[in-house]
Scaffold this active site. Structure first.
Site, PDB file in Angstrom:
ATOM      1  N   ASP A  86      31.392  13.376 -42.489  1.00 55.01           N
ATOM      2  CA  ASP A  86      30.977  11.982 -42.626  1.00 55.01           C
ATOM      3  C   ASP A  86      30.464  11.655 -44.032  1.00 55.01           C
ATOM      4  O   ASP A  86      29.981  12.523 -44.764  1.00 55.01           O
ATOM      5  CB  ASP A  86      29.838  11.676 -41.649  1.00 55.01           C
ATOM      6  CG  ASP A  86      30.325  11.577 -40.215  1.00 55.01           C
ATOM      7  OD1 ASP A  86      31.456  12.025 -39.923  1.00 55.01           O
ATOM      8  OD2 ASP A  86      29.563  11.073 -39.372  1.00 55.01           O
ATOM      9  N   ASP A  87      30.538  10.364 -44.327  1.00 59.50           N
ATOM     10  CA  ASP A  87      29.835   9.714 -45.442  1.00 59.50           C
ATOM     11  C   ASP A  87      30.490   9.885 -46.798  1.00 59.50           C
ATOM     12  O   ASP A  87      29.959   9.393 -47.787  1.00 59.50           O
ATOM     13  CB  ASP A  87      28.365  10.166 -45.534  1.00 59.50           C
ATOM     14  CG  ASP A  87      27.563   9.791 -44.297  1.00 59.50           C
ATOM     15  OD1 ASP A  87      28.108   9.053 -43.454  1.00 59.50           O
ATOM     16  OD2 ASP A  87      26.408  10.228 -44.177  1.00 59.50           O
ATOM     17  N   HIS A 139      34.012   4.509 -40.845  1.00 58.15           N
ATOM     18  CA  HIS A 139      32.556   4.707 -40.791  1.00 58.15           C
ATOM     19  C   HIS A 139      31.850   3.526 -41.471  1.00 58.15           C
ATOM     20  O   HIS A 139      30.775   3.680 -42.026  1.00 58.15           O
ATOM     21  CB  HIS A 139      32.206   6.033 -41.462  1.00 58.15           C
ATOM     22  CG  HIS A 139      30.858   6.611 -41.094  1.00 58.15           C
ATOM     23  ND1 HIS A 139      30.360   6.644 -39.816  1.00 58.15           N
ATOM     24  CD2 HIS A 139      29.907   7.214 -41.861  1.00 58.15           C
ATOM     25  CE1 HIS A 139      29.171   7.216 -39.810  1.00 58.15           C
ATOM     26  NE2 HIS A 139      28.860   7.568 -41.048  1.00 58.15           N
ATOM     27  N   HIS A 143      27.740   1.583 -44.437  1.00 59.26           N
ATOM     28  CA  HIS A 143      26.936   2.498 -43.627  1.00 59.26           C
ATOM     29  C   HIS A 143      25.807   1.739 -42.926  1.00 59.26           C
ATOM     30  O   HIS A 143      24.687   2.218 -42.776  1.00 59.26           O
ATOM     31  CB  HIS A 143      26.371   3.650 -44.464  1.00 59.26           C
ATOM     32  CG  HIS A 143      26.121   4.897 -43.666  1.00 59.26           C
ATOM     33  ND1 HIS A 143      24.900   5.205 -43.124  1.00 59.26           N
ATOM     34  CD2 HIS A 143      26.951   5.898 -43.291  1.00 59.26           C
ATOM     35  CE1 HIS A 143      24.979   6.360 -42.482  1.00 59.26           C
ATOM     36  NE2 HIS A 143      26.223   6.799 -42.560  1.00 59.26           N
ATOM     37  N   HIS A 234      28.499  16.676 -43.033  1.00 57.07           N
ATOM     38  CA  HIS A 234      28.646  15.673 -44.088  1.00 57.07           C
ATOM     39  C   HIS A 234      29.177  16.330 -45.359  1.00 57.07           C
ATOM     40  O   HIS A 234      28.488  17.174 -45.945  1.00 57.07           O
ATOM     41  CB  HIS A 234      27.291  15.010 -44.365  1.00 57.07           C
ATOM     42  CG  HIS A 234      26.707  14.325 -43.163  1.00 57.07           C
ATOM     43  ND1 HIS A 234      26.078  15.020 -42.160  1.00 57.07           N
ATOM     44  CD2 HIS A 234      26.687  13.027 -42.795  1.00 57.07           C
ATOM     45  CE1 HIS A 234      25.680  14.159 -41.219  1.00 57.07           C
ATOM     46  NE2 HIS A 234      26.044  12.947 -41.580  1.00 57.07           N
TER      47      HIS A 234
HETATM   48 ZN   LIG Z   1      27.102   8.498 -41.683  1.00 56.72          ZN
END
Ligand SMILES: [Zn+2]
Length: 270
Positions: A86-87, A139, A143, A234
């Site tokens: 993620d991210d 995503h 955020h 992440h």
């Molecule tokens: Zn996230």
């Protein structure tokens, strides 16, 4: 009691998957000097159709089977896992991770953030992710904590990220992950009916964003793995990527194989 339990669960979920405040975006606007419409769509990698181009038997755009609104894992006896990052994308850590995955022929899923894609390296990294057979999930752009947003903000967060990913890679995201896991049931219904997105959460959260050290991240992931699990980490964080060779090698040695989230959902036996 029900309320207490739900509140407790929400607190746990909200504690995960945070973008640390130290992230600084290096926004290079995709419309400022880079015309994303001029990118040649990729014809390699996943062949996921765009959700607005097919009408599947399930009635849910983009899917040819009935799918659930939410996945924490799937039901299967096979030793199969989906590892999700993620991210990102991150300019250094994501390419480093991609090298590790390629070396082991492992396919993963990347829940990317639109504002990260806007970094100067973003489009190239995104295209490499798809070219090497991985999956990209939505995503959001900023955020945002979606459970606090109106439907119109929710739609914009998802649509803008969706369009950005599709424009750059030629492949539409098939699933979404709400930042922090924070999402309401009526928002899930909206995302399912309008975007064809199931909400993908996770089975194992090693809290790598708290930087507990690479060996701790590895042991939490390896100990938490079970057939049909979804692993959350992440690729933004260097120690997380440092933890991957040992994590992946141990799980492979245990007989697990890795599939993308969409592939995992298609294997669900429930
Ligand atoms: Zn996230």
């Amino acid at each position: 009691m029900r309320y207490v339990c739900l509140s407790f669960l929400t607190c746990i979920v909200l504690s995960s998957c945070q973008v640390p405040s130290s992230i600084s975006y290096d926004p290079v606007s995709l419309t400022d000097g880079t015309d994303t419409k001029s990118w040649e769509p990729l014809v390699v990698g996943l062949e996921a159709p765009t959700w607005d181009q097919i009408k599947p038997p399930s009635g849910i755009p983009g899917w040819d089977k009935e799918i659930d609104a939410t996945y924490f894992s799937i039901k299967t006896s096979e030793k199969v896992l989906a590892i999700t990052f993620d991210d990102g994308p991150h300019g250094v850590n994501t390419p480093r991770l991609l090298d590790m995955l390629k070396k082991r022929n492992i396919k993963a899923t990347f829940y990317v953030v639109g504002n990260m894609i806007k970094n100067s390296y973003g489009p190239d990294v995104l295209r490499r992710i798809v070219a090497e057979g991985h999956e990209i999930g939505n995503h959001t752009v900023t955020h945002a904590t979606l459970s606090r947003q109106s439907d119109s903000v929710l739609r914009k967060e998802l649509q803008d990220a969706h369009d950005m990913i599709l424009d750059i890679t030629g492949v539409a995201p098939r699933t979404m992950r709400p930042p922090g896991g924070a999402i309401k049931n009526d928002q899930k219904k909206l995302m399912m009916s309008e975007f064809g997105y199931p909400t993908v959460l996770w089975t194992v959260d090693p809290e790598d964003w708290k930087r507990p050290g690479a060996s701790v991240v590895t042991s939490r992931l390896v100990n938490g793995a079970r057939p049909g699990a979804i692993l959350l980490v992440h690729d933004l964080h260097e120690p997380t990527v440092d933890a991957m060779p040992s994590t992946l090698d141990q799980l492979l040695a245990q007989g697990y194989r890795f599939v993308t989230v969409t592939e995992l959902i298609m294997m669900d036996e429930s």
